[in-house]
Enzyme design. Structure first.
Site, PDB file in Angstrom:
ATOM      1  N   ASP A   1      25.693 -15.647  49.127  1.00 43.75           N
ATOM      2  CA  ASP A   1      27.034 -15.170  49.482  1.00 43.75           C
ATOM      3  C   ASP A   1      27.900 -16.335  49.978  1.00 43.75           C
ATOM      4  O   ASP A   1      29.078 -16.435  49.629  1.00 43.75           O
ATOM      5  CB  ASP A   1      26.924 -14.080  50.559  1.00 43.75           C
ATOM      6  CG  ASP A   1      28.266 -13.424  50.871  1.00 43.75           C
ATOM      7  OD1 ASP A   1      29.050 -13.206  49.932  1.00 43.75           O
ATOM      8  OD2 ASP A   1      28.526 -13.148  52.049  1.00 43.75           O
TER       9      ASP A   1
ATOM     10  N   ARG B   1      42.772 -10.116  39.513  1.00 41.09           N
ATOM     11  CA  ARG B   1      42.383 -10.428  40.887  1.00 41.09           C
ATOM     12  C   ARG B   1      40.880 -10.679  41.023  1.00 41.09           C
ATOM     13  O   ARG B   1      40.387 -10.945  42.110  1.00 41.09           O
ATOM     14  CB  ARG B   1      42.796  -9.288  41.819  1.00 41.09           C
ATOM     15  CG  ARG B   1      44.309  -9.140  42.005  1.00 41.09           C
ATOM     16  CD  ARG B   1      44.618  -7.877  42.802  1.00 41.09           C
ATOM     17  NE  ARG B   1      44.025  -7.944  44.134  1.00 41.09           N
ATOM     18  CZ  ARG B   1      43.441  -6.898  44.759  1.00 41.09           C
ATOM     19  NH1 ARG B   1      43.385  -5.732  44.153  1.00 41.09           N
ATOM     20  NH2 ARG B   1      42.926  -7.026  45.963  1.00 41.09           N
ATOM     21  N   LYS B   2      40.160 -10.525  39.940  1.00 37.50           N
ATOM     22  CA  LYS B   2      38.691 -10.660  40.016  1.00 37.50           C
ATOM     23  C   LYS B   2      38.208 -12.058  39.621  1.00 37.50           C
ATOM     24  O   LYS B   2      38.662 -12.620  38.628  1.00 37.50           O
ATOM     25  CB  LYS B   2      38.020  -9.624  39.106  1.00 37.50           C
ATOM     26  CG  LYS B   2      38.246  -8.194  39.539  1.00 37.50           C
ATOM     27  CD  LYS B   2      37.562  -7.221  38.586  1.00 37.50           C
ATOM     28  CE  LYS B   2      37.785  -5.773  39.011  1.00 37.50           C
ATOM     29  NZ  LYS B   2      37.238  -4.818  38.024  1.00 37.50           N
TER      30      LYS B   2
END
Lengths: 251, 251
Positions: free
Chosen positions: B170, B215-216
């Site tokens: 992450d 937006r991804k």
């Protein structure tokens, strides 16, 4: 793969050191491979001073305490005849060490790391990091975790790190899969993050068995606000059953 | 969703406190929303004592040091004329705090947690937990992290917790997505665990841009042994761009 052996092995400690013996999945040991069963014969007194991190401490807020008491009250129920018997839920103890020794004089050099600590229990300061307790409902094949997130878990300002959330999901689903299927390894974690979790919050983490297929155990998991109204994450996890003998006696 | 605002905001600190100014993505600030740009005007001297956790310390083993020196040497190269210019890689600094104040006298009460610390940098003892440094190669749209796993990250006996691995994935993919797309939130992490990572190991974590769609931002990530021969995890991550103004000034 990431193995979920710790919960399974740590279970043996509770046989000698905890009042929660009958609440622990170690009772299922008879169906395990010989190499694992043998560990249960190890003298357990060395573990007697282990702190059970899943018990309440001064950092637990009212929400955490209220939920803890609610589920604890369902761990033992009274029958019509006034007899106390096990209820639908069982609380699981939680320690900060993995197994270090095995029986029979076998010194497990490869897995001994005297300073090693379980990732989720590596900070002594109460309330600073992961405060959590797991309950299991064997009949419904569900696991429930009360999780209060401390200030050392920050990711985005004021909110819990996505990795800390993933850590709790792995912990809950992995523990659940171990109860369902014995020793397992995490093969896949697939997490959808829906809304941030503010630091200091108490949330519910619920896992449920989806299906078992041969050596595979599929578990779903949801993290929500305590009243269930807000979904923080939705996830699936896949675990694969393992024979732990090679892990214990060298790889 | 889990936001990756920290890296973006913390970038501003390096303007005033770090010799690595030109290596940091904060140079891209001109393309950010007004609310974010404004933060750059905040007096940065209060951050001057921040420790940069991505610099070598006494706990780093030979493998970690050798790789660090290899990539650091590619952060600055010499031209034929003897001039020193930026190389293909840039090292990113790393702090243990998120932004606490903003400019213009606005007191960000909602995101102030004076004791809060970044999850991956919450333990002071060097070598005990996450030792890592990130390098970015903007031309190739790749990010590389050298990660040495300490003894407090244990999951299965002797090995790194699956959640600690997820945390690093992450961190690396989120940092990378922020460099590629500005402030983002983690929307999905999908991790396949292939083989355990022994405590004390140094591994490589590499992320690469897969694609951007509106937006991804889709990023792939692989954790391998340092020579690349052993794959520990393979994963994908999806990030969604956010407007940070609501995060800064109340939600």
């Amino acid at each position: 793969m990431s193995t979920h052996l710790g919960r399974f092995l740590r279970g043996f400690r509770s046989l000698g050191s905890s009042p929660l013996v009958r609440t622990h999945p170690s009772a299922r040991v008879s169906s395990r491979p010989a190499s694992v069963r043998a560990i249960a014969t190890f003298p357990l007194s060395i573990f007697s001073k282990s702190r059970d991190y899943s018990l309440p401490n001064s950092s637990w807020g009212p929400e955490m305490m209220q939920l803890y008491e609610h589920y604890t009250s369902q761990c033992e129920v009274e029958t019509a005849a006034g007899e106390k018997v096990g209820g639908p839920w069982k609380r699981l103890p939680s320690y900060n060490r993995s197994l270090k020794y095995a029986t029979g004089g076998v010194y497990l050099s490869k897995i001994i790391q005297s300073k090693a600590r379980l990732f989720t229990r590596n900070i002594r300061e109460v309330g600073a990091a992961f405060e959590y307790v797991l309950f299991v409902n064997e009949k419904e094949q569900r696991c429930l975790c009360l999780f209060q997130a401390g200030h050392l878990l920050e990711g985005p300002p004021g909110n819990v790190h996505g990795g800390a959330i993933a850590t709790m999901i792995d912990t809950v689903t992995g523990t659940h899969a171990t109860i369902l299927s014995g020793p397992v390894m995490t093969a896949n974690l697939n997490i959808n993050y829906r809304s941030p979790i503010p630091l200091g919050s108490t949330v519910l983490i619920e896992s449920a068995l989806e299906k078992k297929e041969g050596r595979k155990t599929f578990v779903t998991c949801k993290v929500t606000s305590t009243n269930g109204s807000k979904v923080h994450t939705e996830s699936t996890a896949l675990f694969v059953s393992i024979n732990v003998s090679h892990l214990l006696l060298g790889q």
